[in-house]
Design a protein around this motif. Structure first.
Motif, PDB file in Angstrom:
ATOM      1  N   ASP A 287       9.519   1.190  11.819  1.00 50.04           N
ATOM      2  CA  ASP A 287       9.209  -0.413  12.334  1.00 50.04           C
ATOM      3  C   ASP A 287      10.700  -0.692  12.984  1.00 50.04           C
ATOM      4  O   ASP A 287      11.842  -0.136  12.651  1.00 50.04           O
ATOM      5  N   ARG A 288      10.385  -1.866  13.867  1.00 49.69           N
ATOM      6  CA  ARG A 288      11.654  -2.367  14.446  1.00 49.69           C
ATOM      7  C   ARG A 288      11.971  -3.669  14.060  1.00 49.69           C
ATOM      8  O   ARG A 288      11.235  -4.532  13.761  1.00 49.69           O
ATOM      9  N   VAL A 289      13.346  -3.655  13.614  1.00 50.60           N
ATOM     10  CA  VAL A 289      13.869  -5.038  13.108  1.00 50.60           C
ATOM     11  C   VAL A 289      15.008  -5.596  14.198  1.00 50.60           C
ATOM     12  O   VAL A 289      15.781  -4.801  14.855  1.00 50.60           O
TER      13      VAL A 289
ATOM     14  N   GLY B  50       4.021  -9.897  12.818  1.00 50.02           N
ATOM     15  CA  GLY B  50       5.248  -9.637  12.261  1.00 50.02           C
ATOM     16  C   GLY B  50       6.066 -11.179  11.635  1.00 50.02           C
ATOM     17  O   GLY B  50       5.399 -12.208  11.880  1.00 50.02           O
TER      18      GLY B  50
ATOM     19  N   LEU C 283       7.121  -8.788   3.070  1.00 46.33           N
ATOM     20  CA  LEU C 283       7.126  -7.489   4.039  1.00 46.33           C
ATOM     21  C   LEU C 283       7.082  -6.286   3.300  1.00 46.33           C
ATOM     22  O   LEU C 283       7.680  -5.956   2.566  1.00 46.33           O
TER      23      LEU C 283
ATOM     24  N   PHE D 127       7.751  -2.639   4.653  1.00 43.18           N
ATOM     25  CA  PHE D 127       8.444  -1.587   5.659  1.00 43.18           C
ATOM     26  C   PHE D 127       8.109  -0.250   5.665  1.00 43.18           C
ATOM     27  O   PHE D 127       7.692   0.224   4.601  1.00 43.18           O
ATOM     28  N   LYS D 128       7.889   0.318   6.829  1.00 45.75           N
ATOM     29  CA  LYS D 128       7.562   1.626   6.972  1.00 45.75           C
ATOM     30  C   LYS D 128       8.318   2.193   8.150  1.00 45.75           C
ATOM     31  O   LYS D 128       8.920   1.460   8.770  1.00 45.75           O
ATOM     32  N   SER D 129       8.525   3.495   7.782  1.00 43.98           N
ATOM     33  CA  SER D 129       9.447   4.173   9.028  1.00 43.98           C
ATOM     34  C   SER D 129       9.017   4.333  10.347  1.00 43.98           C
ATOM     35  O   SER D 129       7.793   3.821  10.456  1.00 43.98           O
TER      36      SER D 129
ATOM     37  N   THR E 256       8.637  -5.944  13.977  1.00 41.12           N
ATOM     38  CA  THR E 256       8.001  -6.210  12.981  1.00 41.12           C
ATOM     39  C   THR E 256       8.636  -7.518  12.120  1.00 41.12           C
ATOM     40  O   THR E 256       8.157  -8.140  11.282  1.00 41.12           O
TER      41      THR E 256
ATOM     42  N   LEU F 262      14.503   2.750   9.808  1.00 38.02           N
ATOM     43  CA  LEU F 262      14.048   1.609  10.387  1.00 38.02           C
ATOM     44  C   LEU F 262      14.973   1.824  11.986  1.00 38.02           C
ATOM     45  O   LEU F 262      16.178   2.339  11.736  1.00 38.02           O
TER      46      LEU F 262
ATOM     47  N   LYS G 245       6.127  -8.651  16.891  1.00 44.23           N
ATOM     48  CA  LYS G 245       4.622  -8.101  16.860  1.00 44.23           C
ATOM     49  C   LYS G 245       3.544  -8.887  16.233  1.00 44.23           C
ATOM     50  O   LYS G 245       3.862  -9.799  15.345  1.00 44.23           O
TER      51      LYS G 245
END
Length: 293
Positions: A57-59, A154, A51, A53-55, A123, A84, A151
């Motif tokens: 994104d939900r985890v 995801g 993965l 990640f970018k600002s 994500t 995040l 998503k």
């Protein structure tokens, strides 16, 4: 800190009724040490899924416990200036941390029943060590829920211990403990070989790019009971089985022990065997999978 204490759903109670370890400060300490062992075993990585990640994104972390994985994960990406939004759920709030960053939210929920508004939102979903919490039918329900909230594109990552081949059985006491473990898992319909059982189920549900990777972790070693990382591996493993005491006794000792005193004596015998063996191991697996675009 954001903690939702509404955890009274039928699914939450259903999952909690199957969980066979305590949720107290002693268990929190053991889980935090076990976290260090697992991360070390997987080359210091908190995430194995491929993965970026970018600002924003939900985890989601399922079975968050003390939140140690989330807090280290949040810190790692914050230091990269990637911010995040992380949801942490568990069926008990007893181990939740008292202070967390504003973008980390803890709630008393079961993975068997996550909110409808979370559909297609995450994500990445991370879930660890529910091998002794989810009987076979509930794994199917949990995976359906995870698939729903991911998503498109995801990733899911499960981290589980192997509980079918008992590599810790290195003497008469630990062999008896392995018998207890096997009988307890069978009686509760737990899946001991998640890395074998779950991938076909995941593919049937629509997951793609399913991949498993395992690591053997010594319970002790030839140099010292305390490894060079400062972790007393024998004590961590002993404390795990001490945590199972209530479930073992509730199961009548599974034909091996008949009292608390006998179980305690068995564990002390196991501890001696593990301290004096270089052959005692446990295994951890990561199982990663992606929801198609």
């Amino acid at each position: 800190m954001d903690i939702n204490v509404d955890g009274s759903s039928e699914s939450s109670q259903q999952q909690k009724s199957h969980y066979i370890l305590p949720s107290d400060s002693r268990e929190t300490g053991r889980l935090n040490l076990q976290h260090r062992l697992i991360v070390k075993a997987f080359d210091g990585k908190l995430v194995s899924a491929p993965l970026t990640f970018k600002s924003g994104d939900r985890v989601l972390e399922s079975g968050a416990g003390s939140g140690i994985w989330t807090l280290e994960f949040w810190k790692e990406y914050s230091q990269k200036n990637i911010h995040l939004d992380i949801e942490c759920i568990d069926i008990s709030r007893d181990q939740f941390p008292s202070q967390v960053p504003s973008s980390v939210h803890f709630s008393l929920r079961s993975i068997l029943d996550v909110p409808l508004e979370w559909s297609d939102q995450f994500t990445f979903v991370h879930q660890r060590l529910l091998v002794a919490a989810l009987p076979r039918p509930l794994w199917h329900k949990a995976l359906h829920q995870i698939y729903r909230v991911l998503k498109p594109g995801g990733w899911l990552e499960l981290v589980e211990s192997h509980a079918k081949i008992r590599k810790f059985a290195v003497g008469p006491n630990s062999k008896n403990l392995a018998l207890i473990s096997d009988r307890m898992f069978e009686s509760k319909d737990f899946v001991g070989d998640t890395e074998v059982y779950l991938p076909p189920v995941m593919r049937e549900m629509g997951f793609v790019d399913v991949h498993c990777e395992g690591r053997d972790v010594p319970i002790s070693n030839s140099r010292s009971v305390v490894d060079d990382d400062g972790l007393d591996r024998v004590q961590i493993w002993y404390d795990l089985w001490k945590g199972f005491k209530g479930s073992v006794l509730a199961g009548g000792g599974y034909g091996i022990v008949s009292s608390e005193e006998e179980y305690e004596s068995l564990l002390l015998g196991c501890k001696d065997e593990w301290n004096n063996s270089t052959e005692a191991y446990t295994s951890y697996w990561t199982i990663i999978a992606r929801k198609p675009e």
